[in-house]
Design a protein around this motif. Structure first.
Motif, PDB file in Angstrom:
ATOM      1  N   GLY A 245     -46.314 -51.010  -9.386  1.00 18.77           N
ATOM      2  CA  GLY A 245     -47.616 -51.076 -10.033  1.00 18.77           C
ATOM      3  C   GLY A 245     -48.800 -51.062  -9.088  1.00 18.77           C
ATOM      4  O   GLY A 245     -49.937 -51.314  -9.516  1.00 18.77           O
ATOM      5  N   LEU A 250     -45.038 -47.487 -11.823  1.00 19.75           N
ATOM      6  CA  LEU A 250     -44.364 -48.680 -12.313  1.00 19.75           C
ATOM      7  C   LEU A 250     -42.947 -48.352 -12.773  1.00 19.75           C
ATOM      8  O   LEU A 250     -42.722 -47.401 -13.510  1.00 19.75           O
ATOM      9  N   ILE A 269     -51.397 -49.309 -14.340  1.00 21.68           N
ATOM     10  CA  ILE A 269     -50.503 -49.096 -15.479  1.00 21.68           C
ATOM     11  C   ILE A 269     -51.061 -48.083 -16.471  1.00 21.68           C
ATOM     12  O   ILE A 269     -50.568 -47.984 -17.597  1.00 21.68           O
TER      13      ILE A 269
END
Length: 338
Positions: A245, A250, A269
């Motif tokens: 992240g 991620l 994100i």
């Protein structure tokens, strides 16, 4: 019938290649016109599935030209993609070659409607079904269960250097109250040695303890120095930190969540709607730096029993994409019995 499974990234291929899930498992060639023509001509697929945001223009066009039906599953669409730009004509044309597109969320479906792509429906994310099915396989590690006793571990999965830089100092402190499993994304000897050199409390490598089937009583951290274990290790945790992240992308936060673990992760994100939804639901937590990691971990640790209930409820609600997809495909390809 012949089932072919392909990958572009080694992170997926290396885990699956020896599992005999298909007649063949291999890497896709680079998406050039020549490669696509040769690849499709060789395998001559009748039905071709792409997943999420895999848009291989030459491969898609060649497959359609040679008569394959095309499907896109667990698709995600965002405003910054070329389909929705003035210069995106070629991409939009390719998008319309799909026989059907199964999208993850209502926002994606609205975006397709806005560009007159009608062959689409809301199904959800098949990964929720997959992690649930895998959780039922009961791939266990008794030596870890013996080490933990009545405890659960804090697991850091698929971490990169940026993740490790903000977490390891605190790991050296929390060892007295929490056992830890640290699974870096890169498991080459140089990186594993860099990680272990920063640890100030007793640790052992996973390959070592797996071989002898025992963990020392004073060990506080297990460093996972191999691939293919993490998804099954998550069953032993009650809190997870998932890496990537901070810019590399991620990794899968659903793998720990299926066991009820609230999840911590870095701030980038935007391309991961499941992480946004976790944050909105109060079961996912963004950490910006070492200080916020420490504060957030302490808060989650204190609330872990309450949060685990919320995570499990959420994960159960999100299952069902597989059923939606199979229903549509069955209607088209399976002949009803007399």
């Amino acid at each position: 019938d012949y089932l072919l499974v392909t990958f572009f990234s080694p992170s997926g291929y290396e885990v699956i290649k020896n599992q005999n899930l298909a007649h063949a498992t291999l890497y896709l060639p680079l998406d050039t016109s020549k490669n696509a023509a040769q690849f499709i001509q060789h395998f001559q697929p009748k039905i071709t599935f792409f997943v999420k945001y895999e848009f291989w223009l030459n491969l898609l066009n060649e497959a359609k030209k040679q008569g394959s039906d095309l499907y896109l599953m667990s698709a995600i669409f965002r405003s910054d993609q070329p389909f929705f730009k003035w210069y995106g004509g070629a991409f939009l044309k390719t998008l319309k070659t799909f026989d059907w597109i199964f999208v993850q969320n209502a926002n994606s479906l609205e975006k397709l409607t806005s560009i007159n792509v009608q062959q689409a429906s809301l199904a959800g994310d098949t990964r929720y079904d997959r992690v649930y099915e895998r959780s039922l396989e009961r791939n266990t590690f008794p030596f870890l269960a013996n080490w933990l006793g009545e405890e659960k571990a804090f697991i850091l999965g698929s971490t990169w250097s940026a993740d490790e830089n903000i977490t390891i100092d605190y790991l050296n402190k929390i060892g007295t109250i929490k056992k830890v499993i640290l699974a870096p994304h890169e498991v080459d000897e140089q990186h594993i040695s860099e990680v272990t050199s920063k640890l100030k409390i007793p640790f052992q490598r996973f390959t070592e303890v797996e071989q002898i089937k025992k963990i020392n009583d004073d060990t506080q951290i297990i460093v996972v120095d191999c691939i293919g274990k993490l998804a099954d290790l998550y069953r032993y945790c009650d809190i997870a930190y998932v890496g990537g992240g901070f810019g590399t992308g991620l990794h899968n936060i659903l793998e720990p969540a299926v066991y009820g673990s609230p999840v911590l992760f870095g701030p980038e994100i935007e391309k991961f709607p499941e992480a946004k939804e976790f944050v909105d639901k109060g079961i996912g937590f963004i950490v910006e730096n070492a200080l916020s990691f420490e504060l957030i971990f302490q808060n989650v640790f204190n609330r872990r029993d309450e949060l685990q209930i919320l995570v499990k409820e959420f994960m159960e609600e999100k299952r069902g994409a597989k059923k939606e997809i199979v229903a549509l495909l069955s209607n088209k390809y399976l002949t009803p019995r007399a």
